[in-house]
Design a protein around this motif. Sequence first.
Motif, mmCIF file in Angstrom:
data_model
loop_
_atom_site.group_PDB
_atom_site.id
_atom_site.type_symbol
_atom_site.label_atom_id
_atom_site.label_comp_id
_atom_site.label_asym_id
_atom_site.label_seq_id
_atom_site.Cartn_x
_atom_site.Cartn_y
_atom_site.Cartn_z
ATOM 1 N N VAL A 65 3.437 -32.200 -15.289
ATOM 2 C CA VAL A 65 2.811 -31.510 -13.955
ATOM 3 C C VAL A 65 1.947 -30.325 -15.477
ATOM 4 C CG1 VAL A 65 2.665 -29.195 -12.843
ATOM 5 C CG2 VAL A 65 4.430 -30.919 -12.979
ATOM 6 N N ARG A 66 0.577 -30.528 -14.494
ATOM 7 C CA ARG A 66 -0.754 -29.426 -15.893
ATOM 8 C C ARG A 66 -1.002 -28.053 -15.055
ATOM 9 N NH1 ARG A 66 -5.645 -32.760 -17.581
ATOM 10 N NH2 ARG A 66 -6.688 -30.954 -17.801
ATOM 11 N N GLN A 67 -1.447 -28.525 -13.399
ATOM 12 C CA GLN A 67 -0.989 -26.644 -13.045
ATOM 13 C C GLN A 67 -0.791 -26.482 -11.728
ATOM 14 O OE1 GLN A 67 -5.246 -27.087 -11.911
ATOM 15 N NE2 GLN A 67 -5.658 -25.028 -11.049
ATOM 16 N N LEU A 68 0.363 -25.164 -11.412
ATOM 17 C CA LEU A 68 0.724 -25.276 -10.351
ATOM 18 C C LEU A 68 0.069 -24.912 -9.012
ATOM 19 C CD1 LEU A 68 4.053 -23.107 -11.633
ATOM 20 C CD2 LEU A 68 3.453 -25.515 -11.622
ATOM 21 N N LEU A 69 0.332 -26.229 -8.026
ATOM 22 C CA LEU A 69 -0.544 -25.608 -6.963
ATOM 23 C C LEU A 69 0.344 -25.396 -5.794
ATOM 24 C CD1 LEU A 69 -3.759 -28.524 -7.829
ATOM 25 C CD2 LEU A 69 -3.655 -25.809 -7.244
ATOM 26 N N VAL A 70 -0.282 -24.774 -4.944
ATOM 27 C CA VAL A 70 0.231 -24.642 -3.607
ATOM 28 C C VAL A 70 -0.054 -25.372 -2.238
ATOM 29 C CG1 VAL A 70 1.833 -22.578 -2.082
ATOM 30 C CG2 VAL A 70 1.689 -22.177 -4.490
ATOM 31 N N LYS A 71 -1.240 -24.963 -2.382
ATOM 32 C CA LYS A 71 -1.579 -25.617 -0.777
ATOM 33 C C LYS A 71 -2.238 -26.639 -1.829
ATOM 34 C CE LYS A 71 -1.518 -21.872 1.504
ATOM 35 N NZ LYS A 71 -0.848 -21.698 2.529
ATOM 36 N N ARG A 72 -2.865 -27.427 -0.472
ATOM 37 C CA ARG A 72 -3.757 -28.928 -0.577
ATOM 38 C C ARG A 72 -4.951 -28.806 -0.701
ATOM 39 N NH1 ARG A 72 -1.866 -33.721 0.600
ATOM 40 N NH2 ARG A 72 -3.459 -35.864 1.685
#
Length: 122
Positions: A65-72
Amino acid sequence: MADAGVRIDSWLWAVRVTKSRSAATSLCKAGHVKVGGDTAKPAQTVHPGTEVTVVTPHGTRVLVVRQLLVKRVSAALAAAAFDDLTPAAPPREERTVYAVRDRGAGRPTKRDRREIQRLRGY
């Protein structure tokens, strides 16, 4: 939000590993997702730097994981959200040949099914 982390099923869906969040949840419940080497539940949180191993029908993927994403997001942004440490697939000539059952041999036995799964790498 970066300190709180993101659910693993939501993150897998956001970075386009699965087509739907429910599919990501199913992978987690089936034990096909490992976070840091341990089997993950769908609600487990991930943080930047976490190693995630996912077994999909297309093979095993190892992601960091490099970046946290919640939305597609778009495919380009999703690719930037993780490092792919998946080993390269062997050339087509070196891949194993799948066994073919004889016609009329009946249903596979439990032993046959286990051998088939072992050959396929499950």
